[in-house]
Design a protein around this motif. Structure first.
Motif, PDB file in Angstrom:
ATOM      1  N   SER A  85      46.709  41.730  49.523  1.00 42.40           N
ATOM      2  CA  SER A  85      46.711  42.825  48.537  1.00 42.40           C
ATOM      3  C   SER A  85      45.522  42.574  47.315  1.00 42.40           C
ATOM      4  CB  SER A  85      48.213  42.720  47.686  1.00 42.40           C
ATOM      5  OG  SER A  85      48.340  41.787  47.108  1.00 42.40           O
ATOM      6  N   LYS A  86      45.327  43.717  46.701  1.00 44.43           N
ATOM      7  CA  LYS A  86      44.610  43.611  45.565  1.00 44.43           C
ATOM      8  C   LYS A  86      44.708  42.696  44.348  1.00 44.43           C
ATOM      9  CE  LYS A  86      42.748  48.375  45.418  1.00 44.43           C
ATOM     10  NZ  LYS A  86      42.565  49.555  44.208  1.00 44.43           N
ATOM     11  N   GLU A  87      46.133  42.450  44.275  1.00 44.38           N
ATOM     12  CA  GLU A  87      46.506  41.296  43.346  1.00 44.38           C
ATOM     13  C   GLU A  87      46.102  39.947  43.681  1.00 44.38           C
ATOM     14  OE1 GLU A  87      48.288  43.693  44.409  1.00 44.38           O
ATOM     15  OE2 GLU A  87      49.490  44.793  42.785  1.00 44.38           O
ATOM     16  N   LYS A  88      45.418  39.692  45.035  1.00 42.31           N
ATOM     17  CA  LYS A  88      45.083  38.408  45.398  1.00 42.31           C
ATOM     18  C   LYS A  88      43.686  38.388  45.369  1.00 42.31           C
ATOM     19  CE  LYS A  88      48.700  35.836  46.001  1.00 42.31           C
ATOM     20  NZ  LYS A  88      48.646  34.580  45.158  1.00 42.31           N
ATOM     21  N   SER A  89      43.076  39.244  44.547  1.00 40.41           N
ATOM     22  CA  SER A  89      41.380  39.277  44.545  1.00 40.41           C
ATOM     23  C   SER A  89      41.266  38.996  43.177  1.00 40.41           C
ATOM     24  CB  SER A  89      40.749  40.096  45.080  1.00 40.41           C
ATOM     25  OG  SER A  89      41.240  41.521  44.317  1.00 40.41           O
ATOM     26  N   CYS A  90      39.995  38.372  43.027  1.00 36.78           N
ATOM     27  CA  CYS A  90      39.278  38.146  41.686  1.00 36.78           C
ATOM     28  C   CYS A  90      38.021  38.807  41.520  1.00 36.78           C
ATOM     29  CB  CYS A  90      39.135  36.614  41.490  1.00 36.78           C
ATOM     30  SG  CYS A  90      38.180  36.229  39.959  1.00 36.78           S
ATOM     31  N   LYS A  91      38.191  39.992  40.755  1.00 37.02           N
ATOM     32  CA  LYS A  91      36.913  41.033  40.710  1.00 37.02           C
ATOM     33  C   LYS A  91      35.981  40.571  39.658  1.00 37.02           C
ATOM     34  CE  LYS A  91      38.296  44.961  39.092  1.00 37.02           C
ATOM     35  NZ  LYS A  91      38.790  46.502  39.099  1.00 37.02           N
ATOM     36  N   ALA A  92      34.711  40.748  39.762  1.00 36.23           N
ATOM     37  CA  ALA A  92      33.880  40.415  38.633  1.00 36.23           C
ATOM     38  C   ALA A  92      33.193  41.871  38.138  1.00 36.23           C
ATOM     39  CB  ALA A  92      32.761  39.853  39.240  1.00 36.23           C
TER      40      ALA A  92
ATOM     41  N   CYS B 141      48.261  44.078  27.613  1.00 39.10           N
ATOM     42  CA  CYS B 141      48.379  44.223  29.291  1.00 39.10           C
ATOM     43  C   CYS B 141      49.258  43.162  29.428  1.00 39.10           C
ATOM     44  CB  CYS B 141      47.209  44.312  29.961  1.00 39.10           C
ATOM     45  SG  CYS B 141      47.425  44.574  31.757  1.00 39.10           S
ATOM     46  N   VAL B 142      50.469  43.220  29.642  1.00 41.73           N
ATOM     47  CA  VAL B 142      51.235  41.887  30.211  1.00 41.73           C
ATOM     48  C   VAL B 142      51.504  41.794  31.516  1.00 41.73           C
ATOM     49  CG1 VAL B 142      53.509  41.111  29.875  1.00 41.73           C
ATOM     50  CG2 VAL B 142      52.394  42.495  28.025  1.00 41.73           C
ATOM     51  N   ILE B 143      51.130  40.571  32.126  1.00 38.01           N
ATOM     52  CA  ILE B 143      50.906  40.560  33.626  1.00 38.01           C
ATOM     53  C   ILE B 143      51.937  39.082  33.934  1.00 38.01           C
ATOM     54  CG2 ILE B 143      49.540  39.953  35.684  1.00 38.01           C
ATOM     55  CD1 ILE B 143      48.958  42.547  34.593  1.00 38.01           C
ATOM     56  N   HIS B 144      52.861  39.252  34.958  1.00 35.87           N
ATOM     57  CA  HIS B 144      53.684  38.226  35.112  1.00 35.87           C
ATOM     58  C   HIS B 144      53.211  37.570  36.644  1.00 35.87           C
ATOM     59  CE1 HIS B 144      55.895  38.569  31.473  1.00 35.87           C
ATOM     60  NE2 HIS B 144      56.379  39.696  31.556  1.00 35.87           N
ATOM     61  N   ASN B 145      52.270  36.645  36.791  1.00 33.29           N
ATOM     62  CA  ASN B 145      51.863  36.167  37.978  1.00 33.29           C
ATOM     63  C   ASN B 145      52.794  35.078  38.625  1.00 33.29           C
ATOM     64  OD1 ASN B 145      49.672  38.066  38.270  1.00 33.29           O
ATOM     65  ND2 ASN B 145      48.496  36.472  37.160  1.00 33.29           N
TER      66      ASN B 145
END
Lengths: 572, 572
Positions: free
Chosen positions: A273-280, A239-243
């Motif tokens: 947005s969800k991209e700005k959250s850190c999920k556990a 899974c490639v993610i470019h932040n």
């Protein structure tokens, strides 16, 4: 043979518990019968199909210098203890003791047995490379059998094992086997099967491929790039993610967030947005229930296979109790007790201004900047690739996710088994070395079901000529009419004498019943002898897939049918 | 294929633990490998042999209207509980539980699975008769595996099950199957197999036959009449005894017999023959250790199979303890406590003046007359038939005892399974009836070993052409000689292109090694290309059994070999 004598019942109603068409049709057509969860008996039509599939596979294995052998179904536990899999494999491996209380297992795969068979033979480099294969019953105690023959507990499998002096030689043979598999799928009528990069799982080794029939009923998810040649099982797809970090990192602040639990609620509360959250995402180790917490970007999910491979042990979704010290719904990486294994997904790399749990009931943080607030952490790839995600090969956001059924797999095993089981050879210079192994599997029953899944209509399967239970299905409509009976009888006789495999329906039933039974048996060519046709001195020849429909003068019928059988695959 | 590439080692030394030749030769020839007690893996030569045997069996089963199906190896216990065999069969039946703690068994035979498969199909009389068969792996946890493939725990078996409306119809089909079995033995090269009456054992039913290959290494004893057609397994052979009472019955008297225990000692002490003694043989019931005492004439032995069949439960030889009330060595029928099951063999009928135990330590009786001293008792046949005994069929004392290996069995099962598993049909008058079953088994591996046992010399097996792993074995003696190599290569190529199955030895080894390897592989025709033969522009063709030995001009060699392969069986 005569249809009247064919053992098994055919019926119209779709059985209630069939989620997929091939399952329903193979029950409705009298192909198989349920014995226990994931365990079936086969009637003659299915047995004839699987025999033909096995023969095709056998020919292709022989063509790449495979030698057919046979390993036992029942193996002593000691063999699996040598490789370490007696302990490392879970409930799928059936274990039992014999009358003398010696422990045994039921074979679910035969790497250990293969090494045991050739360990002495392979002591000199001059014997390499070589490959052994078998076609045999296996048992894997699946937690969730499903879809008829798609996922069963007892199944017949062709499994092959190759032994090599070098990685290069393994790769060369691997390619030959890869091509043999392509020929197999093509010959049995599903040339559309694709190969994808796969996770090696419990087999060990590095490079492996799965052969996938793409179908909505598949239980595997396949990531395919629309733009390049990339194809991988989601379990293996990177899974490639470019932040991109925001220019300014806000300060970390604890916020009272009563009744806010889910990522959706948090993002809506903070208007981010969800991209700005850190999920556990929390798991527990199977062996001792120790907690493992994975932090991942809020829009992504954890791929448990990747996580398990990284950890090297089995896990399950966590049960968060009052005593464990974790605040369900409020878990975050900042000021988290160090009692837990804590991991970070790569999707959190190079981010800031994240929201996350506050590790206190009803509190969340905003403004999290992991580097600033937590310090240097290691990031690993634990995330499931998304539809529309970035292709790991070409780098474009062109990934699509399809469903597929795995109809074969090939693995480069390396020396996992030869080392653990101490199989060695002397090389040309007298050095002791471990041979390098590959293994290559195809499940026969699943293949039959997959062909049916890929080739059927609402009335029944459309079996390819190469594996059809019979090649020709004669329907004598109104067999009580002497002319019809005589004509159909002699056609049946003549075709059989010419080596054509014929199923012959001369029952005293109406044409509707006859044709719906023929649809369920799915024989590619149907020959109809009826009073109406005989008036024109003809019989009717139609193909199950409707691409052929002709009247043929009786004089030429036999020759025409033989020709159609011989050239059917080419015609199609 | 090239012998150089054939996986498996061949060696000269007879392995120490091989009691029989076929076992030793099949290990020495690289046919199979030990995995665990009674469990073997097969290398390619054996796999090729068993595939051919299976194909012959399949053809013969199809020819008597059998339909090939497949039952599971792993079956739910519930299926075996329906028939009652889950409880009635002992340790041979492997039982285990799956991941959900549900009980399962490993198939050792498939009567239950056959009934389950056809129970719904067979609801109308119009469907009968029919027969299903399968060729499949089975597991039977034998207490004493022995003789390589002769008695194993895991084996491949053809098992067939027929269903009938009447006993007459069953008998008619039984005869057809009997003849099919004769054809099978003939085609695979052991036409000398005989059929014998057998005990039905755990299968149930009444009439059954075993097919026996007579050989000194057999574990079964067969009673054969020299004068009539009577042939029976000793377990099933009636023991006929003609006694004649002495004119005067002496009075019963108790005699002090210190240190006298065995029948021999007693008869010597009283100076009588063994026929004038009454021996006690003691067993215990497996379930509760209750004692069973069988009285039998002193010169005879108890046949435990007959006894078990009579009792209907399993037994073992008794352990006579101090507390049990029996005086070991001094047990007799007179004044015996009635705590025991007491049985009398027919050999004691119509006798008097017998010696027997006194039921007191160191005392025996003489002058026992059972009718007078004990009263009316029932006599049953529990005795082993003797060599020289009376033929139950013709009544002459012409019984001989031979050893045999069972290579197949057929059973008339009656309604044992259909009743217990409630399989019924409606007859023409609308009455509910139970179908009548037959079952028919052949073990594939044991058949291969038996053919080897019947056809071998000290150097290796002599495989019949019909099941040989290859048809022709080419030996290129001095393959480093270009002419030899070219000639052998092209013969190999041409024969293969003509459909002949060839194993080709072009290794750089001397002729001795080449020929001893060829002997171990037992291929019926050997073609030798050597510098010496080439000088005469010939090759040598010899048969493994030495009945053919010729020089053939190279021009005609290919045609000659093809002709010999095609007509080999007829020639022999």
């Amino acid at each position: 043979m005569k249809l009247e004598k064919l053992i098994g019942d055919r019926f119209k109603e779709r059985p209630a518990d069939c989620a997929i068409d091939s399952h329903a049709l193979m029950l409705r057509g009298g192909y198989m019968k349920y014995v226990a969860n994931g365990i079936y008996s086969s009637y003659t039509p299915l047995k004839r199909i699987t025999r033909k599939i096995e023969q095709i596979i056998k020919e292709e294995m022989d063509a790449i210098d495979g030698q057919e052998v046979q390993f036992p179904v029942v193996m002593p536990a000691s063999l699996w203890q040598e490789s370490g899999r007696y302990e490392s494999i879970g409930n799928e491996l059936v274990r039992f003791t014999d009358r003398n209380k010696n422990p045994f297992v039921l074979g679910m795969t035969h790497e250990e047995a293969a090494v045991q068979l050739v360990r002495e033979y392979g002591q000199s480099y001059s014997k390499y490379p070589f490959m052994v294969y078998q076609i045999q019953t296996k048992f894997r105690d699946e937690a969730r059998p499903r879809g008829g023959l798609i996922r069963v507990r007892e199944f017949t499998m062709k499994d092959a094992y190759s032994f090599h002096l070098s990685q290069e030689d393994l790769e060369e043979f691997y390619k030959r086997c890869y091509k043999a598999y392509e020929r197999i799928y093509s010959r049995i009528g599903i040339p559309e099967v694709i190969s994808v990069d796969s996770d090696s799982g419990m087999m060990g080794g590095s490079i492996s491929h799965e052969f996938m029939l793409l179908t909505p009923i598949g239980e595997d998810s396949i990531a395919i790039c629309r733009d390049c040649n990339y194809k991988a099982n989601m379990e293996a797809a990177e899974c490639v993610i470019h932040n991109k970090r925001d220019a300014i990192s806000n300060s970390l602040s604890l916020v009272h967030t009563p009744n806010i639990h889910t990522i959706e609620e948090i993002c809506s509360f903070f208007q981010t947005s969800k991209e700005k959250s850190c999920k556990a995402v929390v798991y527990q180790r199977n062996s001792d229930d120790a907690y493992i917490i994975v932090f991942i970007r809020g829009d992504l999910d954890v791929n448990e296979t990747k996580l398990t491979n990284y950890l090297g042990f089995d896990i399950h979704p966590a049960l968060i109790t009052d005593k464990c010290g974790l605040n369900a719904g409020y878990i975050g990486p900042y000021k988290l007790d160090d009692n837990y294994v804590v991991l970070f997904d790569r999707s959190l790399e190079n981010t800031n201004n994240l929201s996350c749990g506050g590790n206190i009931s009803e509190y969340h943080y905003t403004g999290l900047d992991i580097e600033r607030d937590i310090g240097q952490v290691e990031y690993h790839d634990f995330a499931k690739i998304l539809d529309g995600g970035v292709c790991p090969l070409c780098g474009k956001p062109t990934i699509t996710i399809s469903r597929g059924v795995e109809v074969g797999n090939i693995f480069q095993l390396g020396t996992k088994y030869t080392k653990s089981m101490n199989m060695t050879y002397l090389d040309q210079d007298g050095n002791i070395k471990y041979p390098i192994m590959g293994c290559y599997g195809i499940g026969i029953g699943r293949l039959a079901a997959s062909v049916c899944e890929a080739n059927h209509d609402e009335f029944g399967p459309l079996w390819p000529m190469s594996i059809a239970p019979w090649q020709v299905h004669i329907c004598a409509v109104r067999a009580d009419n002497t002319d019809v009976k005589n004509c159909a009888d002699s056609l049946y006789e003549e075709l059989q004498n010419s080596g054509v495999e014929v199923i012959y329906d001369d029952r005293a039933v109406n044409a509707g019943v006859m044709f719906s039974d023929a649809d369920l048996l799915g024989v590619p060519l149907r020959v109809i002898v009826s009073p109406r046709n005989l008036k024109e001195n003809c019989c009717e020849i139609v193909s199950r897939d409707k691409s052929i429909s002709m009247k043929e003068p009786l004089n030429f019928a036999k020759a025409k049918i033989i020709d159609l059988v011989a050239n059917y695959q080419k015609v199609k």
